[in-house]
Design a protein around this motif. Structure first.
Motif, PDB file in Angstrom:
ATOM      1  N   SER A  37       8.275   2.711   1.636  1.00 25.94           N
ATOM      2  CA  SER A  37       6.904   3.134   1.887  1.00 25.94           C
ATOM      3  C   SER A  37       6.763   3.569   3.334  1.00 25.94           C
ATOM      4  O   SER A  37       7.155   2.825   4.238  1.00 25.94           O
ATOM      5  CB  SER A  37       5.944   1.979   1.598  1.00 25.94           C
ATOM      6  OG  SER A  37       4.656   2.303   2.051  1.00 25.94           O
ATOM      7  N   THR A  92       5.363   1.035   5.634  1.00 22.27           N
ATOM      8  CA  THR A  92       5.973  -0.291   5.794  1.00 22.27           C
ATOM      9  C   THR A  92       7.436  -0.226   6.213  1.00 22.27           C
ATOM     10  O   THR A  92       8.113  -1.236   6.188  1.00 22.27           O
ATOM     11  CB  THR A  92       5.865  -1.098   4.488  1.00 22.27           C
ATOM     12  OG1 THR A  92       6.555  -0.385   3.454  1.00 22.27           O
ATOM     13  CG2 THR A  92       4.425  -1.286   4.094  1.00 22.27           C
ATOM     14  N   LEU A 137      12.167  -3.516   3.477  1.00 21.64           N
ATOM     15  CA  LEU A 137      11.216  -4.529   3.940  1.00 21.64           C
ATOM     16  C   LEU A 137      11.962  -5.748   4.476  1.00 21.64           C
ATOM     17  O   LEU A 137      11.926  -6.835   3.901  1.00 21.64           O
ATOM     18  CB  LEU A 137      10.259  -4.921   2.811  1.00 21.64           C
ATOM     19  CG  LEU A 137       9.266  -3.817   2.427  1.00 21.64           C
ATOM     20  CD1 LEU A 137       8.426  -4.251   1.253  1.00 21.64           C
ATOM     21  CD2 LEU A 137       8.388  -3.468   3.604  1.00 21.64           C
ATOM     22  N   PHE A 169      -1.414  -8.529   4.862  1.00 22.61           N
ATOM     23  CA  PHE A 169      -0.343  -7.573   4.603  1.00 22.61           C
ATOM     24  C   PHE A 169       0.752  -8.181   3.728  1.00 22.61           C
ATOM     25  O   PHE A 169       1.347  -7.511   2.874  1.00 22.61           O
ATOM     26  CB  PHE A 169       0.237  -7.106   5.937  1.00 22.61           C
ATOM     27  CG  PHE A 169       1.473  -6.260   5.814  1.00 22.61           C
ATOM     28  CD1 PHE A 169       1.371  -4.898   5.610  1.00 22.61           C
ATOM     29  CD2 PHE A 169       2.744  -6.817   5.919  1.00 22.61           C
ATOM     30  CE1 PHE A 169       2.517  -4.105   5.494  1.00 22.61           C
ATOM     31  CE2 PHE A 169       3.880  -6.041   5.809  1.00 22.61           C
ATOM     32  CZ  PHE A 169       3.767  -4.674   5.593  1.00 22.61           C
ATOM     33  N   SER A 170       1.020  -9.466   3.938  1.00 21.55           N
ATOM     34  CA  SER A 170       2.163 -10.104   3.280  1.00 21.55           C
ATOM     35  C   SER A 170       1.863 -10.565   1.864  1.00 21.55           C
ATOM     36  O   SER A 170       2.787 -10.984   1.151  1.00 21.55           O
ATOM     37  CB  SER A 170       2.626 -11.320   4.099  1.00 21.55           C
ATOM     38  OG  SER A 170       2.941 -10.944   5.423  1.00 21.55           O
ATOM     39  N   GLU A 202       1.086  -9.021  -0.919  1.00 20.79           N
ATOM     40  CA  GLU A 202       1.667  -8.270  -2.031  1.00 20.79           C
ATOM     41  C   GLU A 202       3.038  -7.682  -1.691  1.00 20.79           C
ATOM     42  O   GLU A 202       3.571  -6.912  -2.490  1.00 20.79           O
ATOM     43  CB  GLU A 202       0.711  -7.138  -2.451  1.00 20.79           C
ATOM     44  CG  GLU A 202      -0.677  -7.606  -2.848  1.00 20.79           C
ATOM     45  CD  GLU A 202      -0.633  -8.557  -4.050  1.00 20.79           C
ATOM     46  OE1 GLU A 202       0.275  -8.383  -4.901  1.00 20.79           O
ATOM     47  OE2 GLU A 202      -1.477  -9.464  -4.123  1.00 20.79           O
ATOM     48  N   GLN A 203       3.587  -8.002  -0.508  1.00 18.71           N
ATOM     49  CA  GLN A 203       4.851  -7.405  -0.087  1.00 18.71           C
ATOM     50  C   GLN A 203       6.032  -8.305  -0.432  1.00 18.71           C
ATOM     51  O   GLN A 203       5.950  -9.527  -0.340  1.00 18.71           O
ATOM     52  CB  GLN A 203       4.840  -7.147   1.430  1.00 18.71           C
ATOM     53  CG  GLN A 203       3.726  -6.243   1.902  1.00 18.71           C
ATOM     54  CD  GLN A 203       3.866  -4.831   1.367  1.00 18.71           C
ATOM     55  OE1 GLN A 203       4.969  -4.391   1.061  1.00 18.71           O
ATOM     56  NE2 GLN A 203       2.756  -4.129   1.237  1.00 18.71           N
ATOM     57  N   ARG A 204       7.118  -7.655  -0.831  1.00 20.21           N
ATOM     58  CA  ARG A 204       8.388  -8.368  -1.040  1.00 20.21           C
ATOM     59  C   ARG A 204       9.199  -8.200   0.244  1.00 20.21           C
ATOM     60  O   ARG A 204       9.877  -7.207   0.443  1.00 20.21           O
ATOM     61  CB  ARG A 204       9.126  -7.782  -2.228  1.00 20.21           C
ATOM     62  CG  ARG A 204      10.340  -8.577  -2.677  1.00 20.21           C
ATOM     63  CD  ARG A 204      10.730  -8.173  -4.096  1.00 20.21           C
ATOM     64  NE  ARG A 204      11.950  -8.815  -4.488  1.00 20.21           N
ATOM     65  CZ  ARG A 204      13.169  -8.298  -4.315  1.00 20.21           C
ATOM     66  NH1 ARG A 204      13.271  -7.119  -3.720  1.00 20.21           N
ATOM     67  NH2 ARG A 204      14.239  -8.932  -4.696  1.00 20.21           N
ATOM     68  N   LEU A 205       9.102  -9.185   1.112  1.00 18.06           N
ATOM     69  CA  LEU A 205       9.546  -9.057   2.492  1.00 18.06           C
ATOM     70  C   LEU A 205      10.536 -10.162   2.847  1.00 18.06           C
ATOM     71  O   LEU A 205      10.365 -11.314   2.455  1.00 18.06           O
ATOM     72  CB  LEU A 205       8.319  -9.142   3.424  1.00 18.06           C
ATOM     73  CG  LEU A 205       8.564  -9.297   4.929  1.00 18.06           C
ATOM     74  CD1 LEU A 205       9.162  -8.026   5.507  1.00 18.06           C
ATOM     75  CD2 LEU A 205       7.252  -9.652   5.624  1.00 18.06           C
ATOM     76  N   THR A 215       1.841 -17.053   0.446  1.00 20.41           N
ATOM     77  CA  THR A 215       2.332 -15.811  -0.160  1.00 20.41           C
ATOM     78  C   THR A 215       3.342 -16.172  -1.246  1.00 20.41           C
ATOM     79  O   THR A 215       3.859 -17.296  -1.285  1.00 20.41           O
ATOM     80  CB  THR A 215       3.001 -14.895   0.875  1.00 20.41           C
ATOM     81  OG1 THR A 215       4.196 -15.522   1.347  1.00 20.41           O
ATOM     82  CG2 THR A 215       2.064 -14.619   2.050  1.00 20.41           C
ATOM     83  N   HIS A 237       5.895 -13.662  -2.242  1.00 22.13           N
ATOM     84  CA  HIS A 237       7.078 -12.819  -2.217  1.00 22.13           C
ATOM     85  C   HIS A 237       7.707 -12.697  -0.835  1.00 22.13           C
ATOM     86  O   HIS A 237       8.663 -11.947  -0.659  1.00 22.13           O
ATOM     87  CB  HIS A 237       6.722 -11.410  -2.733  1.00 22.13           C
ATOM     88  CG  HIS A 237       6.088 -11.414  -4.083  1.00 22.13           C
ATOM     89  ND1 HIS A 237       6.754 -11.815  -5.219  1.00 22.13           N
ATOM     90  CD2 HIS A 237       4.818 -11.089  -4.469  1.00 22.13           C
ATOM     91  CE1 HIS A 237       5.934 -11.724  -6.257  1.00 22.13           C
ATOM     92  NE2 HIS A 237       4.751 -11.287  -5.832  1.00 22.13           N
TER      93      HIS A 237
END
Length: 971
Positions: free
Chosen positions: A126, A129, A189, A228-229, A231-234, A259, A261
């Protein structure tokens, strides 16, 4: 081709390129083979990307250089180097496909089919990101091959993992390797954040938000980061959190808990102690144990050795680990605690000092200032910088405890630590500090039965010693340590203990270096003479129990001299409590070292304030009129020993009776007069393990092996002897090796283990010859002569013994002389020259008469008895007198092994005298007292003789029988 770098940048860059087994993600600068990352240099990867962008075309050298290096001018040879690296990385043995072709005179071309995928799910990024390139990982990481996938799996399963461990263990390197390993799993990510540059913990959320590209515009950065975190797979990697550990713990726990993910990888010396955290404690690289005969092949199975060899090879392509260097390399790795950073720093110095030079430097002290890679983080550019980084974060109490622990060599207990530290702070705070230092990986811990024991790594101890010096606390700390050792030794000397003496003494071997360090400190520069006197007295039984006579004499002499010095000004109450157990006979040396008035110093111990020695005043000694000699005083103490009921004290006093002309010492003789090794040398602490000639622990083990055989434990003696030899070989200190070989070869000869005896003696001769140790070489020749006579190679054995005794006589070095002389007498008798043999044995007896009983006096008497019994005109009555004296002496010395040999000779004598009824009675009684060693030569001979007696088939020997026909071939 007329393309340029700008030409390629105008085209849309594909998100993935596939060819053969390979998959390239240009945006992530990642090349995969069958899904696994391939190590490739940055320039080589640029060359690959440029060739792939023009796959099927010929790209000239000039254009390739312009695309990859842009405005930097480089030679075409540089391009060829990277093309070669590319071809090596893309080589596939299973397919034999060639991807890059060289077109002579024109350039290079990527010739394989290529698939470009702009919609690949594995490489979707993205634009809002994209985090950017990761820091480069090491091209090769040694010893962590299984660790990387294991931690990666932990992160996938549990989401929150902390890698913790001692500084310099490679936590950052490992975290980078894990991050690269997981890069494809998380796409782009992935954020790797070096926390060491963050000075203010409050800035942490904002820094992470900015790194993730979050525009928070004055709002709470933590809230924006959390939003930000969601919905992110980080994958978030927080490296080196030690100095902001509270803030890092709060943030990591919040991200993990709120979170679903976000995956978190942390590196720190200690766990965060956060909710959901899984800890992976990073261990040192594996090092070879202290073992005999370590080869290069064996050494390279250990990761610490592989790392050292690889780093040395990087600096010197000609370096190959040899069998000769393998033990030294293993020693280096152990000295550096298997710490990757320290090993790399040492490897960088091999060019200047060599492998042996580095090993010798580390014996003296660990260098804290060796330089590392210039591109390394500042805290990784030297050990001093690394330890400063770690220890600057300690509390005042933790730092003080760590400094003071540096005076302790080897392992220590909580009791010892609190004795050294607790006067400034409460004992509970000291114990708490120890726990925190263990948690922070600055102190090692190991289980010992039901309790725990602690140890400072060598490298950390070197750093802590420096800090102790600068703090001005050296004297205070060593004094407290000495007081603790005094109380410990006094517990050793408490009568009525249930453990056998040798087992009790073994418990204290590991403290020998500390004890002598404290003694050296106490007597040097008059630091604390009274404490030194008491410590010398308390340590004497330990030295005597290990037959370390030189050390006992050294410290007893220092104590007596100090006592005379402080008597004038000491209060009466102090005088009354001065020690009563310094053995006066331990203060006598050889004729060439004994001061004229030395006997006065000895007599000064026996004064009315010493209750124990006061009893000696009741005895009238021969020749006591006027001045008494040291020999008279020793016999005074022999008489005194009859008033002492403690068997071990009697045995030790008997064993150690010696005077100004002694030819041999006691069990565990010292072949060269040497001073005690200490870890501390005033005025400052010194780590030199050989500052007084020998390694203390190894010498003690070798001495103990001899004592165990004499006490009747042949199996334990052989086992301890092998351990001492193995430790000495690995230490690679020639003097210690020779001393151990002398001690242990004697044990092998006594046991009748000819193979091990021969190997040990040959090693002694070659080592002594290589290092020009004349006395040790002569001893090796003499031991070889004893071995040859025991193997019925009498002529050669006699010749070697003559050579040995000639050298020792010229050098006036008389230690071991009685053993060589009595064995020479046996060899001469084996040739039928009994009168000559008796004359030689009489010389040994004369030595004994002059100096008092030695460790082998019973054996000298026994050999003399056999000579009278088996000569052509036997004197059986005189032989029996000598055997009875031998038995009495062996009993006094608690030397069960000598008693067995004499009992065998007595049984044979009774058979010669026709006294069959009483033959074997004493032998059976002695034999029954053994609990092990039944495969040794003496016990086999005893059993054979007893069996023959029981079967009523006694040996048919006549007074004119040749001694060579008798089963007595023991040295």
């Amino acid at each position: 081709m007329n393309g340029s770098a700008s030409d390629s940048s105008d085209t849309q860059c594909p998100q993935s390129i596939t060819f053969g087994q390979f998959h390239l993600l240009p945006a992530q600068r990642l090349l995969l083979k069958n899904g696994k990352p391939i190590e490739l240099g940055s320039r080589a990867l640029d060359v690959l990307i440029a060739l792939l962008e023009h796959a099927g075309e010929v790209v000239s050298n000039r254009d390739l250089i312009r695309m990859v290096w842009q405005d930097v001018i480089v030679d075409e040879s540089c391009l060829r180097v990277h093309i070669s690296a590319l071809r090596k990385a893309l080589a596939c043995a299973e397919t034999d496909v060639s991807y890059i072709a060289n077109v002579p005179g024109r350039g290079y071309s990527f010739v394989a089919s290529v698939t470009r995928d702009c919609d690949s799910d594995t490489a979707q990024v993205s634009p809002t990101t994209s985090i950017g390139a990761l820091p480069p990982r090491l091209l090769r990481m040694v010893g962590r091959d299984e660790t990387v996938p294991a931690i990666a799996q932990l992160i996938k399963l549990h989401r929150f993992v902390t890698i913790c461990g001692h500084g310099g263990m490679g936590k950052t390197t490992l975290a980078l390797a894990v991050t690269h390993h997981l890069a494809t799993h998380f796409g782009s990510l992935v954020l790797f954040q070096d926390m060491s540059s963050i000075a203010d913990p409050a800035l942490l959320p904002g820094i992470l938000a900015s790194a993730l590209g979050i525009q928070y515009r004055g709002m709470d950065p933590l809230q924006e980061l959390m939003a930000f975190s969601q919905e992110q797979r980080l994958l978030l990697v927080l490296d080196s959190c030690d100095h902001i550990i509270v803030a890092a713990t709060y943030l990591a726990e919040k991200l993990y808990g709120e979170t679903e993910h976000v995956h978190i990888l942390v590196t720190s010396r200690e766990p965060l102690r956060a909710e959901g955290e899984h800890v992976h404690r990073l261990c040192p690289l594996t090092c070879p144990p202290e073992m005999c005969g370590l080869t290069a092949t064996d050494a390279l199975t250990f990761s610490a050795v592989r790392l050292l060899v690889e780093r040395v090879h990087n600096n010197d392509n000609a370096f190959i680990l040899s069998d000769n260097d393998a033990p030294m390399v293993a020693h280096i790795c152990r000295k550096l605690d298997g710490m990757p950073l320290a090993i790399e720093l040492a490897a960088g110095q091999v060019e200047a000092y060599g492998i042996q030079g580095i090993a010798e430097l580390l014996n003296n002290r660990v260098s804290l200032f060796w330089d590392g890679r210039r591109t390394a983080l500042p805290r990784h550019q030297s050990l001093m910088a690394m330890f400063d980084w770690s220890c600057d974060l300690l509390s005042e109490t933790e730092a003080m405890v760590l400094r003071r622990l540096s005076v302790l060599s080897g392992v220590f207990s909580l009791e010892m630590v609190t004795a050294i530290v607790k006067s400034e702070v409460d004992e509970s705070l000291v114990i708490d500090a120890i726990g925190r230092l263990v948690t922070k990986s600055l102190i090692l811990v190991e289980r010992a039965g039901r309790s725990m024991r602690y140890k400072l790594p060598h490298t950390m101890r070197a750093y802590a010693l420096e800090k102790l010096r600068t703090s001005g606390e050296v004297d205070l700390t060593i004094e407290r340590h000495a007081i603790y050792l005094l109380s410990m030794l006094e517990r050793l000397n408490v009568p009525g203990e249930t453990l056998p003496e040798y087992e009790r003494i073994q418990l204290y071997i590991e403290h020998l270096g500390n004890i002598c360090s404290a003694l050296e400190w106490a007597f040097s520069n008059h630091r604390n003479l009274l404490l030194g006197i008491r410590l010398a007295a308390a340590s004497a039984p330990l030295f005597l129990g290990l037959s370390m006579l030189d050390e006992c004499r050294r410290w007893s002499e220092r104590a007596l001299a100090a006592r005379a010095e402080v008597t004038n000004g000491a209060p009466p109450l102090v005088v009354q409590h001065w020690p009563r157990s310094i053995p006066p006979m331990m203060t006598s040396g050889t004729q060439h070292t004994l001061p004229i008035n030395h006997h006065k110093g000895i007599e000064s111990v026996a004064n009315p304030d010493d209750n124990l020695l006061r009893q000696s005043q009741n005895f009238d000694l021969p020749g006591s009129e006027g001045k008494r000699s040291p020999h008279d005083i020793q016999w005074q103490n022999l008489n005194l020993s009859t008033r002492i009921t403690e068997p071990k004290i009697i045995a030790m006093m008997q064993w150690t009776l010696e005077n100004s002309g002694r030819p041999a010492g006691v069990p565990g003789f010292s072949f060269r007069i040497c001073k005690a090794n200490s870890d501390l040398k005033p005025p400052l602490v010194n780590e030199d393990e050989f500052s007084f000639g020998y390694d203390y622990r190894i010498r003690a083990l070798a001495s103990l092996a001899r004592v165990l055989w004499l006490r009747g434990y042949p199996d334990q003696a052989a086992r301890i002897g092998r351990q001492a030899l193995g430790d000495a070989y690995n230490l690679r200190h020639p003097a210690t090796i020779c001393l151990s070989l002398i001690y242990v070869a004697t044990v092998f000869l006594w046991v009748g283990d000819w193979n091990n005896a021969e190997q040990t003696i040959d090693k002694l001769i070659s080592t002594a010859e290589e290092h020009a140790f004349g006395h040790d070489h002569a001893a090796g020749i003499g031991l070889k002569g004893i071995l040859l006579i025991g193997q019925d190679r009498v002529d050669a054995g006699i010749h070697l013994l003559h050579d040995c005794l000639n050298v020792l006589s010229i050098e006036n070095h008389q230690v071991l002389t009685t053993m060589f002389v009595r064995c020479l007498a046996k060899g001469v008798a084996a040739k039928g020259r009994y009168d000559n043999a008796i004359e030689i044995a009489s010389g040994a007896l004369e030595m004994v008469e002059n100096v008092g009983e030695t460790f082998d006096t019973p054996e000298i008497l026994r050999v003399t008895a056999d000579l009278y019994a088996y000569r052509p005109s036997p004197d059986l009555a005189l032989a029996e007198q000598y055997l009875n004296r031998s038995l009495a002496c062996a009993e006094r010395l608690s030397a069960l092994a000598w008693e067995l040999r004499t009992a065998i000779s007595l049984t044979r004598l009774h058979l010669l005298q026709g006294r069959d009824a009483e033959a074997g009675q004493r032998l059976q009684s002695v034999y029954n007292r053994f609990s092990e060693g039944f495969d040794s030569a003496d016990l086999r001979a005893a059993k054979q003789l007893l069996n023959s007696l029981n079967k009523q088939s006694a040996l048919k020997l006549t007074p004119r029988g040749h001694p060579a026909t008798r089963p007595d071939s023991t040295p």
